[in-house]
Design a protein around this motif. Structure first.
Motif, PDB file in Angstrom:
ATOM      1  N   PHE A 151       0.832  -1.202   0.000  1.00  0.00           N
ATOM      2  CA  PHE A 151       0.000   0.000   0.000  1.00  0.00           C
ATOM      3  C   PHE A 151       0.872   1.260   0.000  1.00  0.00           C
ATOM      4  N   THR A 152       1.941   1.250   0.788  1.00  0.00           N
ATOM      5  CA  THR A 152       2.850   2.395   0.831  1.00  0.00           C
ATOM      6  C   THR A 152       3.462   2.648  -0.541  1.00  0.00           C
ATOM      7  N   ILE A 206      -1.615   6.871  -5.607  1.00  0.00           N
ATOM      8  CA  ILE A 206      -2.980   6.400  -5.377  1.00  0.00           C
ATOM      9  C   ILE A 206      -3.453   6.843  -3.991  1.00  0.00           C
ATOM     10  N   THR A 207      -4.642   7.403  -3.938  1.00  0.00           N
ATOM     11  CA  THR A 207      -5.238   7.836  -2.673  1.00  0.00           C
ATOM     12  C   THR A 207      -5.794   6.619  -1.945  1.00  0.00           C
ATOM     13  N   ILE A 208      -5.452   6.488  -0.672  1.00  0.00           N
ATOM     14  CA  ILE A 208      -5.852   5.307   0.101  1.00  0.00           C
ATOM     15  C   ILE A 208      -6.504   5.754   1.408  1.00  0.00           C
ATOM     16  N   LEU A 209      -7.658   5.164   1.693  1.00  0.00           N
ATOM     17  CA  LEU A 209      -8.351   5.347   2.967  1.00  0.00           C
ATOM     18  C   LEU A 209      -8.484   3.970   3.596  1.00  0.00           C
ATOM     19  N   LEU A 210      -7.840   3.787   4.737  1.00  0.00           N
ATOM     20  CA  LEU A 210      -7.725   2.468   5.351  1.00  0.00           C
ATOM     21  C   LEU A 210      -8.314   2.496   6.751  1.00  0.00           C
ATOM     22  N   VAL A 211      -9.203   1.552   7.050  1.00  0.00           N
ATOM     23  CA  VAL A 211      -9.754   1.400   8.395  1.00  0.00           C
ATOM     24  C   VAL A 211      -8.987   0.304   9.114  1.00  0.00           C
ATOM     25  N   THR A 212      -8.525   0.589  10.321  1.00  0.00           N
ATOM     26  CA  THR A 212      -7.805  -0.404  11.107  1.00  0.00           C
ATOM     27  C   THR A 212      -7.965  -0.103  12.594  1.00  0.00           C
ATOM     28  N   HIS A 213      -7.825  -1.134  13.404  1.00  0.00           N
ATOM     29  CA  HIS A 213      -7.770  -0.911  14.855  1.00  0.00           C
ATOM     30  C   HIS A 213      -6.364  -1.173  15.387  1.00  0.00           C
ATOM     31  N   GLU A 214      -5.417  -1.420  14.479  1.00  0.00           N
ATOM     32  CA  GLU A 214      -4.060  -1.769  14.877  1.00  0.00           C
ATOM     33  C   GLU A 214      -3.115  -0.583  14.688  1.00  0.00           C
ATOM     34  N   PRO A 215      -2.515  -0.063  15.759  1.00  0.00           N
ATOM     35  CA  PRO A 215      -1.595   1.083  15.645  1.00  0.00           C
ATOM     36  C   PRO A 215      -0.412   0.816  14.731  1.00  0.00           C
ATOM     37  N   ASP A 216       0.096  -0.433  14.699  1.00  0.00           N
ATOM     38  CA  ASP A 216       1.252  -0.701  13.850  1.00  0.00           C
ATOM     39  C   ASP A 216       0.876  -0.667  12.369  1.00  0.00           C
ATOM     40  N   ALA A 243       0.477   3.058  11.445  1.00  0.00           N
ATOM     41  CA  ALA A 243       1.773   3.738  11.390  1.00  0.00           C
ATOM     42  C   ALA A 243       2.289   3.913   9.967  1.00  0.00           C
ATOM     43  N   TYR A 244       1.782   3.133   9.023  1.00  0.00           N
ATOM     44  CA  TYR A 244       2.213   3.266   7.630  1.00  0.00           C
ATOM     45  C   TYR A 244       1.574   4.472   6.943  1.00  0.00           C
ATOM     46  N   ALA A 245       0.470   4.961   7.479  1.00  0.00           N
ATOM     47  CA  ALA A 245      -0.258   6.060   6.840  1.00  0.00           C
ATOM     48  C   ALA A 245       0.430   7.392   7.102  1.00  0.00           C
ATOM     49  N   LYS A 246       0.136   8.365   6.245  1.00  0.00           N
ATOM     50  CA  LYS A 246       0.667   9.708   6.431  1.00  0.00           C
ATOM     51  C   LYS A 246      -0.213  10.538   7.361  1.00  0.00           C
ATOM     52  N   ARG A 247      -1.455  10.096   7.533  1.00  0.00           N
ATOM     53  CA  ARG A 247      -2.424  10.856   8.333  1.00  0.00           C
ATOM     54  C   ARG A 247      -3.316   9.859   9.061  1.00  0.00           C
ATOM     55  N   VAL A 248      -3.598  10.119  10.320  1.00  0.00           N
ATOM     56  CA  VAL A 248      -4.434   9.223  11.122  1.00  0.00           C
ATOM     57  C   VAL A 248      -5.615  10.012  11.688  1.00  0.00           C
ATOM     58  N   ILE A 249      -6.815   9.521  11.388  1.00  0.00           N
ATOM     59  CA  ILE A 249      -8.051  10.125  11.890  1.00  0.00           C
ATOM     60  C   ILE A 249      -8.668   9.149  12.883  1.00  0.00           C
ATOM     61  N   LEU A 280      -1.236  14.491  11.217  1.00  0.00           N
ATOM     62  CA  LEU A 280      -0.253  14.033  10.262  1.00  0.00           C
ATOM     63  C   LEU A 280       0.850  13.281  10.992  1.00  0.00           C
ATOM     64  N   GLN A 281       1.436  12.308  10.314  1.00  0.00           N
ATOM     65  CA  GLN A 281       2.528  11.545  10.908  1.00  0.00           C
ATOM     66  C   GLN A 281       3.818  11.829  10.148  1.00  0.00           C
ATOM     67  N   ASP A 282       4.932  11.777  10.876  1.00  0.00           N
ATOM     68  CA  ASP A 282       6.226  11.882  10.218  1.00  0.00           C
ATOM     69  C   ASP A 282       6.402  10.693   9.301  1.00  0.00           C
ATOM     70  N   GLU A 283       6.979  10.937   8.124  1.00  0.00           N
ATOM     71  CA  GLU A 283       7.203   9.844   7.189  1.00  0.00           C
ATOM     72  C   GLU A 283       8.298   8.952   7.711  1.00  0.00           C
ATOM     73  N   LYS A 284       7.960   7.646   7.767  1.00  0.00           N
ATOM     74  CA  LYS A 284       8.930   6.681   8.278  1.00  0.00           C
ATOM     75  C   LYS A 284       8.532   5.294   7.802  1.00  0.00           C
ATOM     76  N   VAL A 285       9.438   4.390   7.961  1.00  0.00           N
ATOM     77  CA  VAL A 285       9.126   2.985   7.657  1.00  0.00           C
ATOM     78  C   VAL A 285       8.693   2.335   8.959  1.00  0.00           C
ATOM     79  N   ALA A 286       7.485   1.780   8.961  1.00  0.00           N
ATOM     80  CA  ALA A 286       6.988   1.157  10.179  1.00  0.00           C
ATOM     81  C   ALA A 286       7.794  -0.102  10.485  1.00  0.00           C
ATOM     82  N   ALA A 287       7.972  -0.347  11.765  1.00  0.00           N
ATOM     83  CA  ALA A 287       8.734  -1.536  12.172  1.00  0.00           C
ATOM     84  C   ALA A 287       7.880  -2.789  12.058  1.00  0.00           C
TER      85      ALA A 287
END
Length: 235
Positions: A188-189, A197-207, A210-216, A228-235
Motif C-alpha cells: 500500500f505504501t 494512489i489515494t488510500i483510505l484504510l480502516v484499522t484498529h491496529e496502531p502498527d 503507522a504506515y499512513a501519512k495521516r491518522v483520523i 499528520l505523521q512523520d514519514e517513516k518505515v513502520a517496524a
C-alpha cells in the motif's frame, strides 16, 4: 483541485424503534485530498466503519454533505452511484472476497467485466496489476492454492484495474500473519508513494496505522483526532 472526499456535518442516525435512536455519525467534517494515505482508527462502535461505508457509497447518510471528486452524492441516481463504485472506487476487504473457483487473473478482471471493458483489454490490464502487486506468476491459481497474503494481493490488484480515484481498505491485514501483514502494508505504501494512489484504510491496529501519512480517530460518531505523521518505515 477538489478533494477526493469532502464531508460536512455528515450524520447517520439509526432508528431503534420505540422512539429510540442512535447516532453512528454525529456530524463529521473531513477532507481527503488526492494522493493522501489516511488511516481511520477507533474502537468498535466509534463510527469508523459507518464512515467508510458512506464514503464507499455502500450506505447513505441521514443528513449532511458528501462530495466525491466534487460531485454531491445526494444528487446522483442509484445508477450513477453504482457507476462511481465500479469505475472510481476500489475496495479491499479483510476476507479478500475472491471467487473460490476462479483464477487470480479472472478475479482481478471482475470489475472490468461490470464496466464493459473488452476481453483482450481485461486480460492485459489485469496482468499488469497482478505484476504490480507481485503475483502475476499466480495468474492461473485458484484462491485455495494461494496463501492469505497472496490472496490479499490479488484483491488489491482487483481494486486497481479501473484506475480508481480512491482505494478503500477495510481491515485489510485483519486475517493475515505478521509477515504477510507487513508485506501488504508495504505494498500500500508503494502504491501511494510511487503511483500517487489515494488510500483510505480502516484499522484498529496502531502498527498498521503507522504506515499512513495521516491518522483520523473516531469515537462515539465524532472525529476526536486528525493528525499528520512523520514519514517513516513502520517496524
Amino acid at each position: 483541485m477538489e478533494p477526493v472526499v469532502y464531508t460536512k456535518d455528515l450524520q447517520k442516525i439509526y432508528d431503534l424503534g420505540g422512539g429510540g435512536r442512535v447516532a453512528a455519525l454525529g456530524g463529521v467534517d473531513l477532507k481527503i485530498n488526492s494522493g493522501e494515505f489516511v488511516a481511520v482508527m477507533g474502537p468498535s462502535g466509534s463510527g469508523k466503519s459507518t464512515f467508510m461505508h458512506i464514503v464507499g457509497l455502500l450506505d447513505e447518510p441521514t443528513s449532511g454533505i458528501y462530495r466525491f471528486e466534487g460531485s454531491d452524492v445526494s444528487t446522483l441516481s442509484a445508477d450513477e452511484r453504482a457507476d462511481i463504485r465500479s469505475r472510481r472506487l476500489g475496495f479491499v476487504f479483510q476476507s479478500y472476497n475472491l471467487l473460490s473457483r476462479t483464477t487470480a487473473l479472472e478475479n482481478a478482471e471482475l470489475p472490468m467485466i461490470y464496466s464493459g471493458v473488452p476481453e483482450a483489454d481485461r486480460h492485459r490490464i489485469a496482468l499488469e496489476k497482478l505484476a504490480i502487486v507481485g503475483v502475476d506468476s499466480l495468474r492461473d491459481h485458484a484462491p485455495n492454492q494461494m496463501s492469505g497474503g497472496q490472496q490479499q494481493r490479488v484483491a488489491i490488484a482487483r481494486s486497481l484495474v479501473n484506475n480508481p480515484g480512491l482505494i478503500l481498505a477495510d481491515e485489510p491485514t485483519g486475517a493475515l500473519d505478521t509477515k504477510s501483514s507487513k508485506e501488504v502494508m508495504e505494498l500500500f505504501t508503494h502504491l501511494n508513494k510511487e503511483q500517487g494512489i489515494t488510500i483510505l484504510l480502516v484499522t484498529h491496529e496502531p502498527d498498521v496505522a503507522a504506515y499512513a501519512k495521516r491518522v483520523i480517530t473516531f469515537r462515539d460518531g465524532h472525529v476526536i483526532s486528525d493528525r499528520l505523521q512523520d514519514e517513516k518505515v513502520a517496524a
